[in-house]
Design an enzyme around this catalytic site. Structure first.
Site, mmCIF file in Angstrom:
data_model
loop_
_atom_site.group_PDB
_atom_site.id
_atom_site.type_symbol
_atom_site.label_atom_id
_atom_site.label_comp_id
_atom_site.label_asym_id
_atom_site.label_seq_id
_atom_site.Cartn_x
_atom_site.Cartn_y
_atom_site.Cartn_z
ATOM 1 N N HIS A 7 0.828 -1.208 0.000
ATOM 2 C CA HIS A 7 0.000 0.000 0.000
ATOM 3 C C HIS A 7 0.862 1.258 0.000
ATOM 4 C CE1 HIS A 7 1.042 0.772 4.190
ATOM 5 N NE2 HIS A 7 0.853 -0.537 4.402
ATOM 6 N N GLU A 80 -2.153 -7.383 7.460
ATOM 7 C CA GLU A 80 -0.811 -7.302 8.038
ATOM 8 C C GLU A 80 -0.703 -8.175 9.294
ATOM 9 O OE1 GLU A 80 2.339 -7.223 8.023
ATOM 10 O OE2 GLU A 80 2.672 -5.120 7.486
#
Length: 178
Positions: A7, A80
């Site tokens: 990202h 994550e």
């Protein structure tokens, strides 16, 4: 072909705070990075985007998809790593390198154990290779996710800190694997 990108930048990235499950959005730099990686991937064939459902990855995937117009699937297995008790701390305030040492395999109160983390990501990769054997897939995820992805495809796990070994993708950097 499997591609992975991380990202775009968030405010916590700038502050060097660890960001696992928190839902931090892209900052202005991150939005620009997402636009740039979208442009970079414009002529790359992609059949499907699979993204983490956290906002920072979702925003990046949606920006990339403006040039692709393909299906996006959100998969919790590429959220994550759960930093648990370390979430929001600066990397200098705990044994960050030890946290990323596969062979140390530390157990924590709430943070996700590294071998459990690898198992989660490896399971995801096994599934997508089985479900989409002839497809070009773009994974939009996180820096931590890029570590087991690299280890999976290279079939090696370096000793010591996997962060110090240089396995973490930078924001909106792209890596490809066959």
């Amino acid at each position: 072909m499997i591609y992975i990108t991380r990202h775009g930048q968030t405010n916590w990235n700038v502050l060097k705070k660890v960001m696992g499950r928190c839902n931090e959005p892209l900052n202005e730099t991150g939005k620009k990075e997402a636009q740039e990686v979208s442009e970079k991937l414009k002529d790359t064939h992609i059949d499907l985007i699979i993204a983490s459902p956290l906002d920072r990855a979702k925003q990046t995937a949606l920006e990339i998809n403006k040039n692709k117009n393909v299906d996006i699937i959100y998969d919790d297995r590429i959220i994550e790593r759960d930093f648990g008790e370390f979430e929001g701390l600066e990397t200098k305030n705990f044994d960050f390198n030890g946290y990323w040492d596969y062979y140390k395999n530390e157990k924590y109160q709430r943070a996700e154990n590294i071998k459990d983390f690898f198992e989660r990501v490896y399971s995801f990769l096994d599934d997508i290779k089985e479900k989409y054997p002839d497809k070009d897939i773009l994974i939009v995820a996180h820096g931590g996710i890029s570590i087991p992805v690299d280890c999976y495809f290279t079939k090696k796990i370096p000793t010591g800190s996997l962060v110090e070994a240089g396995l973490v993708l930078g924001n909106c950097k792209v890596k490809s694997y066959k």
